[in-house]
Design an enzyme around this catalytic site. Structure first.
Site, short mmCIF file in Angstrom:
data_model
loop_
_atom_site.label_atom_id
_atom_site.label_comp_id
_atom_site.label_asym_id
_atom_site.label_seq_id
_atom_site.Cartn_x
_atom_site.Cartn_y
_atom_site.Cartn_z
CB SER A 113 -0.96 -0.04 1.19
OG SER A 113 -1.86 1.03 1.12
CG HIS A 114 0.04 3.70 3.20
ND1 HIS A 114 -0.86 2.66 3.24
CD2 HIS A 114 0.44 3.92 4.45
CE1 HIS A 114 -1.01 2.27 4.51
NE2 HIS A 114 -0.23 3.02 5.26
CG ASP A 277 -2.45 4.07 -1.56
OD1 ASP A 277 -3.12 3.94 -2.61
OD2 ASP A 277 -2.43 3.21 -0.66
CG ASP A 279 -2.48 -0.31 -2.79
OD1 ASP A 279 -2.37 0.80 -2.25
OD2 ASP A 279 -3.20 -1.21 -2.33
CG ASP A 281 -5.85 0.88 -1.43
OD1 ASP A 281 -4.94 1.72 -1.33
OD2 ASP A 281 -5.92 -0.14 -0.69
NE ARG A 282 -4.09 3.94 2.95
CZ ARG A 282 -3.74 4.08 4.20
NH1 ARG A 282 -3.33 5.26 4.64
NH2 ARG A 282 -3.78 3.07 5.04
CE LYS A 376 -7.49 1.43 1.67
NZ LYS A 376 -7.32 1.17 3.09
C1 G1P Z 1 -4.41 1.32 8.26
C2 G1P Z 1 -5.62 2.21 8.33
C3 G1P Z 1 -6.86 1.44 7.95
C4 G1P Z 1 -6.67 0.81 6.57
C5 G1P Z 1 -5.39 -0.01 6.55
C6 G1P Z 1 -5.10 -0.57 5.18
O1 G1P Z 1 -4.55 0.26 9.18
O2 G1P Z 1 -5.76 2.77 9.62
O3 G1P Z 1 -7.96 2.30 7.96
O4 G1P Z 1 -7.75 -0.01 6.24
O5 G1P Z 1 -4.29 0.79 6.96
O6 G1P Z 1 -4.92 0.43 4.23
P1 G1P Z 1 -3.86 0.25 10.62
O7 G1P Z 1 -2.38 0.46 10.40
O8 G1P Z 1 -4.43 1.42 11.36
O9 G1P Z 1 -4.22 -1.07 11.21
ZN ZN Z 2 -3.23 1.34 -0.43
#
Ligand code: G1P
Ligand code: ZN
Length: 543
Positions: A113-114, A277, A279, A281-282, A376
């Site tokens: 992800s990010h 981000d 991938d 999704d954000r 997302k």
């Molecule tokens: C974090 C975000 C959550 C999101 C997840 C995946 O998780 O808070 O909303 O779904 O990344 O992108 P966390 O690190 O808080 O468990």
């Molecule tokens: Zn992501």
């Protein structure tokens, strides 16, 4: 090509977190590490044998190596067909769409992800089921249990497949179809939104910036915003994907998307700004001189959904993750539709979406989407905003003011304490937990505690119960704070403190966010004793 059965020994740390298994690249590079986890997926998800699987990732470092291993293992485990994005690429929402569109038995998403990429960065793997969404906790737990007792995995010997050209080929007995990762997704977007209205709005001299943060959405943004909607190339920033995200951190927030924020807050900045981000999704949404908090963004999208062709006949219900502000609840009350509070993590929306109970959902962590996929979806959220702007023909700033006047404003911030020693993070949680029974009724300045609890979610569709999903302290005023431990970090523990202040006084709707939140932050820091117990005098990141 022969099938090999390779002896292996279990790793103890393959429990998927909030979103799949996420570790440092070097952890995944250990012999057998990826293979054990992938074999556990094939052992648990029996429908994949003889079925079709979608495979792709965000292109980060190790994507190319991992995808060859997974394809060889899929073929050795009797998968009939693999649909793979060209060069091994798919954004996360695109994987979800492809699973649904081609009715496959699931998919594997490669992404962290990010989180940063590169040899020293992070890598991740996640299984999505046939509804296109992240596997439920029962499946991820079964995969974890399998990984604890695994003793061999199956793989084709010396196989490699060329992923650069679209078309169909064979790997052992498995058919491999390589497809353009963007076009199906872009078609889906065009079917949901009023592209003509957005095109006209952009052609009328309105300006936008989209920051792809050197990540996969660069390719999607070119196809959608430039080729299909006519935005100039200069509307895109950092739109060429790279395996280490240009050495940057592909997390769309004021710190890592600073250039975009500077552009949007400059005099005569563009009308609309957004970023996604690693991938795809954000998303974050900005207007000239304004950042829209993700909690507000999903509320605005829900309130204006009737202006978007796909949702013009109304939305069934909405949901938000527990730490996300209650702005969305206010909209649902007014629309007279159901609303749900789920634990953090997209997987908890899946059942509600599948059952048709909700149409739109979101998380404070820059995640927003609808029932068009089961992830997302960053580009979707940007298009939703563009569609609303084009129809309402108002500035982002005025849309927000209008929204707050109608529903009140939930000022909101998240304070992250990253890389805290695990024992210290647990000490903070324990310190709050011991006060849960005695806090209600106590006053702190102008605020009186209405409730204090540990959030438990009862899934209304399958009846499953998820406990310990974060500690909530709510005040009589509708303000509150929440503390929980991150489930996606790869180093130490990350404590998240979420603060929210609900204001309806028309004269205070345009106050500065952090000033408005100051008293709740002070109360939260007092009750949690977070500075003392972590040894940190401030949060690592405030968003
Ligand atoms: C974090 C975000 C959550 C999101 C997840 C995946 O998780 O808070 O909303 O779904 O990344 O992108 P966390 O690190 O808080 O468990
Ligand atoms: Zn992501």
């Amino acid at each position: 090509m022969e099938m090999k059965v390779v002896r292996t020994t279990p790793f103890k740390d393959q429990k998927p977190g909030t979103s799949g298994l996420r570790k440092k690249v070097s952890v995944f590079q250990q012999a057998g590490y990826l293979e054990n986890f992938v074999q556990s997926i094939f052992d648990v998800v029996e429908d994949l044998r003889g079925g079709t699987i979608v495979i792709g990732g965000d292109g980060r470092y190790y994507n190319d190596v991992a995808i060859q291993i997974i394809l060889s293992m899929a073929a050795a485990n009797g998968v009939k067909k693999a649909i793979v994005g060209q060069n091994g690429l798919f954004s996360t929402p695109a994987v979800s769409h492809i699973i649904r569109k081609y009715k496959t038995q699931g998919g594997i998403v490669l992404s962290a992800s990010h989180n940063p990429g590169g040899p020293k960065g992070d890598f991740g793997i996640k299984f999505n089921g046939e509804n296109g969404g992240p596997a439920s906790e029962s499946v991820t737990n079964a995969i974890f249990q399998n990984s604890l007792k695994i003793d061999d995995y199956k793989i084709l010997d010396k196989s490699k497949i060329e992923l650069g050209v679209c078309g169909t080929s064979k790997l052992g007995d498995m058919e491999v179809e390589i497809i353009d990762p963007v076009s199906d997704y872009a078609d889906l977007m065009e079917s949901l939104f009023d592209f003509n209205a957005i095109r006209d709005w952009l052609a009328s001299g309105r300006t936008m910036r989209f920051d792809a943060m050197h990540a996969i959405t660069g390719s999607y943004a070119k196809a959608v915003f430039v080729e299909r909607l006519g935005a100039p190339e200069t509307a895109l920033m950092n739109a060429t994907p790279s395996p280490d995200f240009g050495g940057a951190h592909p997390d769309p927030n004021p710190v890592y998307a600073k250039d975009l924020f500077d552009t949007m807050f400059a005099d005569n900045g563009p009308d609309f700004g957004a970023a996604s981000d690693g991938d795809g999704d954000r998303n974050i949404i900005l207007g000239r001189g304004i950042f829209v908090s993700p909690s507000d963004s999903v509320a605005v999208i829900a309130a204006n959904a009737h202006l978007v062709p796909a949702y013009k006949t109304g939305i069934a219900g909405v949901a938000r993750s527990m730490p996300t502000s209650a702005a969305l609840d206010r909209v649902a009350e007014k629309l007279g539709i159901e609303y749900f509070e789920t634990p953090t993590g997209w997987k908890f929306f899946g059942n509600l979406l599948d059952a048709g109970r909700i149409t739109i959902c979101g998380e404070e962590s820059a995640g927003t989407s609808s029932d068009h996929v089961r992830e997302k979806d960053g580009v979707w959220a940007v298009l939703a905003w563009l569609n609303i702007l084009a129809v309402r023909n108002m500035s982002v700033q005025n849309i927000m003011l209008d929204h707050w006047k109608t529903y009140g404003r939930n000022f909101y911030a998240r304070h992250d304490y990253e890389g805290v020693e695990v024992e210290k993070a647990h000490a903070v949680m324990e310190h709050i937990r011991t006060q849960l029974d005695t806090l209600p009724g106590q006053s702190f300045g102008a605020e009186t505690v209405k409730f204090a609890d540990s959030f438990t979610y009862h899934d209304p569709i399958d009846g499953s119960v998820s406990e310990n999903q974060g500690l909530r302290i709510g005040f009589e005023s509708g303000s509150r704070f929440v503390v929980r431990l991150s489930g996606t970090g790869t180093v130490g523990a990350t404590l998240r403190l979420y603060v929210e202040k609900y204001v309806t006084d028309p004269d205070r709707l345009n106050d500065d966010n952090h000033t408005a939140l100051a008293d709740i932050v002070t109360i939260a820091e007092k009750i949690t004793d977070i500075h003392n117990l972590t040894g940190r005098d401030k949060a690592s990141l405030v968003t």
